[in-house]
Motif scaffolding. Sequence first.
Motif, PDB file in Angstrom:
ATOM      1  N   GLN A   1      18.185   5.568   1.075  1.00  0.00           N
ATOM      2  CA  GLN A   1      18.981   6.432   0.193  1.00  0.00           C
ATOM      3  C   GLN A   1      18.422   7.843   0.091  1.00  0.00           C
ATOM      4  O   GLN A   1      19.058   8.726  -0.473  1.00  0.00           O
ATOM      5  CB  GLN A   1      19.055   5.835  -1.214  1.00  0.00           C
ATOM      6  N   VAL A   2      17.225   8.082   0.626  1.00  0.00           N
ATOM      7  CA  VAL A   2      16.576   9.384   0.509  1.00  0.00           C
ATOM      8  C   VAL A   2      16.653  10.111   1.845  1.00  0.00           C
ATOM      9  O   VAL A   2      16.210   9.605   2.871  1.00  0.00           O
ATOM     10  CB  VAL A   2      15.116   9.222   0.050  1.00  0.00           C
ATOM     11  N   ASP A   3      17.240  11.311   1.808  1.00  0.00           N
ATOM     12  CA  ASP A   3      17.368  12.127   3.012  1.00  0.00           C
ATOM     13  C   ASP A   3      16.061  12.855   3.306  1.00  0.00           C
ATOM     14  O   ASP A   3      15.582  12.870   4.432  1.00  0.00           O
ATOM     15  CB  ASP A   3      18.511  13.117   2.859  1.00  0.00           C
ATOM     16  N   ARG A   4      15.472  13.477   2.258  1.00  0.00           N
ATOM     17  CA  ARG A   4      14.203  14.181   2.484  1.00  0.00           C
ATOM     18  C   ARG A   4      13.411  14.353   1.174  1.00  0.00           C
ATOM     19  O   ARG A   4      13.974  14.373   0.102  1.00  0.00           O
ATOM     20  CB  ARG A   4      14.419  15.507   3.167  1.00  0.00           C
ATOM     21  N   VAL A   5      12.109  14.482   1.362  1.00  0.00           N
ATOM     22  CA  VAL A   5      11.171  14.750   0.278  1.00  0.00           C
ATOM     23  C   VAL A   5      10.383  15.974   0.708  1.00  0.00           C
ATOM     24  O   VAL A   5       9.833  16.020   1.810  1.00  0.00           O
ATOM     25  CB  VAL A   5      10.196  13.563   0.073  1.00  0.00           C
TER      26      VAL A   5
ATOM     27  N   PRO B   1       6.245   1.278   1.876  1.00  0.00           N
ATOM     28  CA  PRO B   1       7.082   0.723   2.947  1.00  0.00           C
ATOM     29  C   PRO B   1       8.417   0.213   2.370  1.00  0.00           C
ATOM     30  O   PRO B   1       8.426  -0.654   1.511  1.00  0.00           O
ATOM     31  CB  PRO B   1       6.254  -0.435   3.502  1.00  0.00           C
ATOM     32  N   GLY B   2       9.517   0.816   2.770  1.00  0.00           N
ATOM     33  CA  GLY B   2      10.829   0.354   2.368  1.00  0.00           C
ATOM     34  C   GLY B   2      11.399   0.946   1.088  1.00  0.00           C
ATOM     35  O   GLY B   2      12.584   0.826   0.828  1.00  0.00           O
ATOM     36  N   TRP B   3      10.574   1.606   0.260  1.00  0.00           N
ATOM     37  CA  TRP B   3      11.101   2.156  -0.984  1.00  0.00           C
ATOM     38  C   TRP B   3      10.291   3.338  -1.459  1.00  0.00           C
ATOM     39  O   TRP B   3       9.174   3.585  -1.019  1.00  0.00           O
ATOM     40  CB  TRP B   3      11.216   1.090  -2.055  1.00  0.00           C
ATOM     41  N   ILE B   4      10.885   4.086  -2.386  1.00  0.00           N
ATOM     42  CA  ILE B   4      10.262   5.286  -2.952  1.00  0.00           C
ATOM     43  C   ILE B   4      10.324   5.196  -4.471  1.00  0.00           C
ATOM     44  O   ILE B   4      11.366   4.866  -5.037  1.00  0.00           O
ATOM     45  CB  ILE B   4      10.997   6.550  -2.458  1.00  0.00           C
ATOM     46  N   ARG B   5       9.206   5.491  -5.113  1.00  0.00           N
ATOM     47  CA  ARG B   5       9.160   5.547  -6.581  1.00  0.00           C
ATOM     48  C   ARG B   5       9.186   7.010  -6.997  1.00  0.00           C
ATOM     49  O   ARG B   5       8.402   7.823  -6.498  1.00  0.00           O
ATOM     50  CB  ARG B   5       7.898   4.900  -7.129  1.00  0.00           C
ATOM     51  N   ILE B   6      10.100   7.340  -7.904  1.00  0.00           N
ATOM     52  CA  ILE B   6      10.230   8.699  -8.411  1.00  0.00           C
ATOM     53  C   ILE B   6       9.927   8.675  -9.895  1.00  0.00           C
ATOM     54  O   ILE B   6      10.547   7.910 -10.642  1.00  0.00           O
ATOM     55  CB  ILE B   6      11.647   9.246  -8.159  1.00  0.00           C
ATOM     56  N   GLN B   7       8.977   9.496 -10.324  1.00  0.00           N
ATOM     57  CA  GLN B   7       8.621   9.575 -11.736  1.00  0.00           C
ATOM     58  C   GLN B   7       9.081  10.913 -12.287  1.00  0.00           C
ATOM     59  O   GLN B   7       8.748  11.962 -11.736  1.00  0.00           O
ATOM     60  CB  GLN B   7       7.116   9.462 -11.923  1.00  0.00           C
TER      61      GLN B   7
ATOM     62  N   GLU C   1       0.826  -1.198   0.000  1.00  0.00           N
ATOM     63  CA  GLU C   1       0.000   0.000   0.000  1.00  0.00           C
ATOM     64  C   GLU C   1       0.867   1.257   0.000  1.00  0.00           C
ATOM     65  O   GLU C   1       1.846   1.361   0.734  1.00  0.00           O
ATOM     66  CB  GLU C   1      -0.888   0.005   1.242  1.00  0.00           C
ATOM     67  N   GLN C   2       0.477   2.215  -0.825  1.00  0.00           N
ATOM     68  CA  GLN C   2       1.190   3.491  -0.872  1.00  0.00           C
ATOM     69  C   GLN C   2       0.919   4.267   0.409  1.00  0.00           C
ATOM     70  O   GLN C   2      -0.228   4.423   0.822  1.00  0.00           O
ATOM     71  CB  GLN C   2       0.733   4.300  -2.087  1.00  0.00           C
ATOM     72  N   LEU C   3       1.985   4.766   1.055  1.00  0.00           N
ATOM     73  CA  LEU C   3       1.852   5.502   2.308  1.00  0.00           C
ATOM     74  C   LEU C   3       1.614   6.989   2.087  1.00  0.00           C
ATOM     75  O   LEU C   3       0.918   7.632   2.873  1.00  0.00           O
ATOM     76  CB  LEU C   3       3.115   5.320   3.154  1.00  0.00           C
ATOM     77  N   ALA C   4       2.205   7.547   1.045  1.00  0.00           N
ATOM     78  CA  ALA C   4       2.056   8.967   0.721  1.00  0.00           C
ATOM     79  C   ALA C   4       2.426   9.187  -0.733  1.00  0.00           C
ATOM     80  O   ALA C   4       3.095   8.351  -1.345  1.00  0.00           O
ATOM     81  CB  ALA C   4       2.954   9.815   1.620  1.00  0.00           C
TER      82      ALA C   4
ATOM     83  N   PHE D   1      13.210   3.635  -8.844  1.00  0.00           N
ATOM     84  CA  PHE D   1      12.881   3.057  -7.546  1.00  0.00           C
ATOM     85  C   PHE D   1      14.122   3.115  -6.662  1.00  0.00           C
ATOM     86  O   PHE D   1      15.210   2.727  -7.094  1.00  0.00           O
ATOM     87  CB  PHE D   1      12.410   1.613  -7.716  1.00  0.00           C
ATOM     88  N   HIS D   2      13.965   3.622  -5.447  1.00  0.00           N
ATOM     89  CA  HIS D   2      15.090   3.776  -4.522  1.00  0.00           C
ATOM     90  C   HIS D   2      14.698   3.269  -3.141  1.00  0.00           C
ATOM     91  O   HIS D   2      13.577   3.536  -2.689  1.00  0.00           O
ATOM     92  CB  HIS D   2      15.494   5.251  -4.390  1.00  0.00           C
TER      93      HIS D   2
END
Length: 56
Positions: free
Chosen positions: A48-52, A30-36, A3-6, A43-44
């Motif tokens: 590896q991500v400090d802030r969004v 949970p555990g990863w971020i998708r950047i489009q 499920e997408q958290l945000a 996918f990261h």
Amino acid sequence: MPEQLAGFKSADIVFTDGTSLADVTVAIYPGWIRIQTESANQFHPREQVDRVQSTR
């Protein structure tokens, strides 16, 4: 798929190595971020991500 958290339609991303991306679409899971971007999906691991930061 987990499920997408945000999600943000326009965000700036700063990675732990100091590199950044501006004005990208972000989905946080949970555990990863998708950047489009206009040209690709990336996918990261969240570690590896400090802030969004939403730019809207």
